[in-house]
Design a protein around this motif. Structure first.
Motif, PDB file in Angstrom:
ATOM      1  N   ILE A  70       5.518  11.018  -3.858  1.00 14.56           N
ATOM      2  CA  ILE A  70       6.339  10.463  -4.818  1.00 14.56           C
ATOM      3  C   ILE A  70       7.583  10.217  -4.113  1.00 14.56           C
ATOM      4  CG2 ILE A  70       7.788  11.525  -6.707  1.00 14.56           C
ATOM      5  CD1 ILE A  70       5.372  12.840  -7.554  1.00 14.56           C
ATOM      6  N   GLU A  71       8.150  11.045  -3.284  1.00 13.51           N
ATOM      7  CA  GLU A  71       9.488  10.788  -2.593  1.00 13.51           C
ATOM      8  C   GLU A  71       9.531   9.575  -1.653  1.00 13.51           C
ATOM      9  OE1 GLU A  71      11.824  12.802   1.052  1.00 13.51           O
ATOM     10  OE2 GLU A  71      11.039  14.151  -0.418  1.00 13.51           O
ATOM     11  N   ASN A  72       8.491   9.140  -1.005  1.00 10.78           N
ATOM     12  CA  ASN A  72       8.473   8.173   0.302  1.00 10.78           C
ATOM     13  C   ASN A  72       7.783   6.915  -0.394  1.00 10.78           C
ATOM     14  OD1 ASN A  72       9.762   9.432   2.684  1.00 10.78           O
ATOM     15  ND2 ASN A  72       8.244  11.118   1.825  1.00 10.78           N
ATOM     16  N   LEU A  73       6.752   7.019  -1.398  1.00 12.55           N
ATOM     17  CA  LEU A  73       6.180   5.563  -1.792  1.00 12.55           C
ATOM     18  C   LEU A  73       6.423   5.679  -3.188  1.00 12.55           C
ATOM     19  CD1 LEU A  73       4.113   3.585  -0.613  1.00 12.55           C
ATOM     20  CD2 LEU A  73       2.447   4.901  -1.606  1.00 12.55           C
ATOM     21  N   TRP A  74       5.727   6.466  -4.146  1.00 15.16           N
ATOM     22  CA  TRP A  74       5.812   6.289  -5.386  1.00 15.16           C
ATOM     23  C   TRP A  74       7.062   5.922  -6.077  1.00 15.16           C
ATOM     24  CZ3 TRP A  74       1.636   4.601  -7.425  1.00 15.16           C
ATOM     25  CH2 TRP A  74       1.388   4.490  -8.856  1.00 15.16           C
ATOM     26  N   SER A  75       7.995   6.644  -5.802  1.00 14.48           N
ATOM     27  CA  SER A  75       9.568   6.302  -6.292  1.00 14.48           C
ATOM     28  C   SER A  75      10.161   4.872  -5.902  1.00 14.48           C
ATOM     29  CB  SER A  75      10.503   7.637  -6.100  1.00 14.48           C
ATOM     30  OG  SER A  75      10.605   7.461  -4.473  1.00 14.48           O
ATOM     31  N   LYS A  76       9.393   4.277  -4.938  1.00 16.78           N
ATOM     32  CA  LYS A  76      10.241   2.904  -4.524  1.00 16.78           C
ATOM     33  C   LYS A  76       9.033   1.639  -4.678  1.00 16.78           C
ATOM     34  CE  LYS A  76      11.881   5.608  -0.437  1.00 16.78           C
ATOM     35  NZ  LYS A  76      12.018   5.620   0.896  1.00 16.78           N
ATOM     36  N   ASP A  82       3.630   7.809 -14.302  1.00 22.38           N
ATOM     37  CA  ASP A  82       3.233   8.695 -13.160  1.00 22.38           C
ATOM     38  C   ASP A  82       2.096   8.614 -12.554  1.00 22.38           C
ATOM     39  OD1 ASP A  82       6.040   9.739 -13.637  1.00 22.38           O
ATOM     40  OD2 ASP A  82       5.231  11.245 -15.083  1.00 22.38           O
ATOM     41  N   ALA A  83       1.749   8.877 -11.277  1.00 17.76           N
ATOM     42  CA  ALA A  83       0.642   9.185 -10.790  1.00 17.76           C
ATOM     43  C   ALA A  83       0.364  10.759 -10.336  1.00 17.76           C
ATOM     44  CB  ALA A  83       0.622   8.303  -9.418  1.00 17.76           C
ATOM     45  N   TYR A  84      -0.712  11.040 -10.256  1.00 12.12           N
ATOM     46  CA  TYR A  84      -0.900  12.628  -9.870  1.00 12.12           C
ATOM     47  C   TYR A  84      -2.106  12.809  -9.298  1.00 12.12           C
ATOM     48  CZ  TYR A  84      -4.089  12.478 -13.886  1.00 12.12           C
ATOM     49  OH  TYR A  84      -5.341  11.982 -14.674  1.00 12.12           O
ATOM     50  N   LEU A  96      -8.550  13.364  -0.564  1.00 12.85           N
ATOM     51  CA  LEU A  96      -9.658  12.161  -0.228  1.00 12.85           C
ATOM     52  C   LEU A  96     -10.220  11.258  -1.401  1.00 12.85           C
ATOM     53  CD1 LEU A  96     -12.849  13.895  -0.136  1.00 12.85           C
ATOM     54  CD2 LEU A  96     -11.165  15.120   0.732  1.00 12.85           C
ATOM     55  N   GLY A  97      -9.809  11.720  -2.419  1.00 15.49           N
ATOM     56  CA  GLY A  97     -10.398  11.069  -3.695  1.00 15.49           C
ATOM     57  C   GLY A  97      -9.859  11.376  -5.230  1.00 15.49           C
ATOM     58  N   GLY A  98      -8.658  12.148  -5.040  1.00 17.91           N
ATOM     59  CA  GLY A  98      -7.975  12.592  -6.312  1.00 17.91           C
ATOM     60  C   GLY A  98      -6.885  11.899  -6.701  1.00 17.91           C
ATOM     61  N   LEU A  99      -6.395  10.871  -6.158  1.00 17.96           N
ATOM     62  CA  LEU A  99      -5.399  10.290  -6.748  1.00 17.96           C
ATOM     63  C   LEU A  99      -5.391   9.213  -7.902  1.00 17.96           C
ATOM     64  CD1 LEU A  99      -2.163   9.432  -6.173  1.00 17.96           C
ATOM     65  CD2 LEU A  99      -3.077   7.528  -4.590  1.00 17.96           C
ATOM     66  N   ASN A 100      -4.870   9.658  -9.043  1.00 14.76           N
ATOM     67  CA  ASN A 100      -5.101   9.012 -10.298  1.00 14.76           C
ATOM     68  C   ASN A 100      -3.634   8.358 -10.573  1.00 14.76           C
ATOM     69  OD1 ASN A 100      -7.337  10.619 -11.319  1.00 14.76           O
ATOM     70  ND2 ASN A 100      -5.926  12.088 -10.277  1.00 14.76           N
ATOM     71  N   MET A 101      -3.965   6.885 -10.870  1.00 14.10           N
ATOM     72  CA  MET A 101      -2.931   5.868 -11.181  1.00 14.10           C
ATOM     73  C   MET A 101      -3.596   4.779 -12.157  1.00 14.10           C
ATOM     74  SD  MET A 101      -1.929   3.865  -7.905  1.00 14.10           S
ATOM     75  CE  MET A 101      -2.289   5.411  -6.604  1.00 14.10           C
ATOM     76  N   ARG A 104      -2.626  -1.029 -12.990  1.00 12.31           N
ATOM     77  CA  ARG A 104      -1.459  -2.060 -12.553  1.00 12.31           C
ATOM     78  C   ARG A 104      -0.657  -1.383 -11.363  1.00 12.31           C
ATOM     79  NH1 ARG A 104       4.109  -1.746 -12.668  1.00 12.31           N
ATOM     80  NH2 ARG A 104       5.602  -3.507 -12.995  1.00 12.31           N
ATOM     81  N   ASP A 105      -0.637  -0.100 -11.446  1.00  9.35           N
ATOM     82  CA  ASP A 105       0.212   0.448 -10.146  1.00  9.35           C
ATOM     83  C   ASP A 105      -0.838   0.625  -9.026  1.00  9.35           C
ATOM     84  OD1 ASP A 105       2.506   1.043 -11.857  1.00  9.35           O
ATOM     85  OD2 ASP A 105       1.776   2.990 -12.369  1.00  9.35           O
ATOM     86  N   TYR A 106      -2.170   0.697  -9.234  1.00  8.95           N
ATOM     87  CA  TYR A 106      -2.860   0.246  -7.909  1.00  8.95           C
ATOM     88  C   TYR A 106      -2.819  -1.156  -7.317  1.00  8.95           C
ATOM     89  CZ  TYR A 106      -6.164   4.328  -7.687  1.00  8.95           C
ATOM     90  OH  TYR A 106      -6.905   5.493  -7.580  1.00  8.95           O
ATOM     91  N   ALA A 107      -2.450  -2.017  -8.078  1.00  5.26           N
ATOM     92  CA  ALA A 107      -2.063  -3.390  -7.981  1.00  5.26           C
ATOM     93  C   ALA A 107      -0.835  -3.473  -7.092  1.00  5.26           C
ATOM     94  CB  ALA A 107      -2.154  -4.289  -9.049  1.00  5.26           C
TER      95      ALA A 107
END
Length: 185
Positions: A70-76, A82-84, A96-101, A104-107
């Motif tokens: 969140i600090e180094n990527l998502w907020s920028k 929100d991603a979680y 290894l497979g639990g990032l949910n977004m 649009r945000d994947y794009a």
């Protein structure tokens, strides 16, 4: 590490059971002690390596993967939601497979890589890392049908990115359940 999703006794399915029952992925990773060959001699896709990288990141930064992300990527990147991360029983990310977004945000993440780590004028990911991470750097290894094209050519692999054979700078990420981020600069 046995990555066979169709084998109920494989390591990947044991890890899934640990996650589902609220166990510790760190303990599971620590218990993986069998080495088939020296590191770097032959390529084998191994999901647990991504979790080990997240363990190293936590130890080096004193932050959870979620906090660091969140600090180094998502907020920028200008994300719309929100991603979680899915987490284990200790609250550690299933890296290894639990990032949910959202789609649009994947794009947006793909666009960040397409622009060599920049969003507007801000360099979020170092450009040299983008280049190094998106070229085939894995030694030739055990090739399964899923890592070959229809004409039998092998896909390459970088740092979490797949590279098509004879590609012109294109690369992609693949999720286990059919999620893709495809980038062709």
């Amino acid at each position: 590490f046995d990555e066979n999703y169709l084998d109920p006794s494989s390591d990947i399915n044991k890890m899934g059971t640990i996650l589902a029952l609220g166990g510790s992925l760190d303990e599971f990773a620590d218990d993986q002690t069998v080495v088939k060959r020296p590191s770097g001699t032959k390529w084998q896709y191994c999901s647990i390596d991504t979790h080990v990288v997240s363990m190293v990141l936590r130890a080096a930064t004193g932050k959870t993967l979620q906090e660091y992300f969140i600090e180094n990527l998502w907020s920028k990147i200008g994300a719309s939601s929100d991603a979680y991360y899915s987490t284990d029983g200790d609250g550690n990310a299933f890296a290894l497979g639990g990032l949910n977004m959202t789609t649009r945000d994947y794009a947006l993440f793909g666009e960040l890589y397409r622009n060599n780590g920049k969003r507007g004028n801000e360099q979020i990911i170092p450009g040299d890392w983008v280049i190094k991470s998106t070229v085939n750097s894995a030694p030739v290894g055990d090739v399964k049908a899923t890592t070959k094209t229809q004409d039998g050519k092998r896909f390459g692999y970088g740092y979490q990115w797949w590279t098509p054979p004879q590609a012109d700078e294109e690369y992609f990420a693949v999720g286990v359940y059919g999620q893709y981020i495809y980038i062709n600069p």
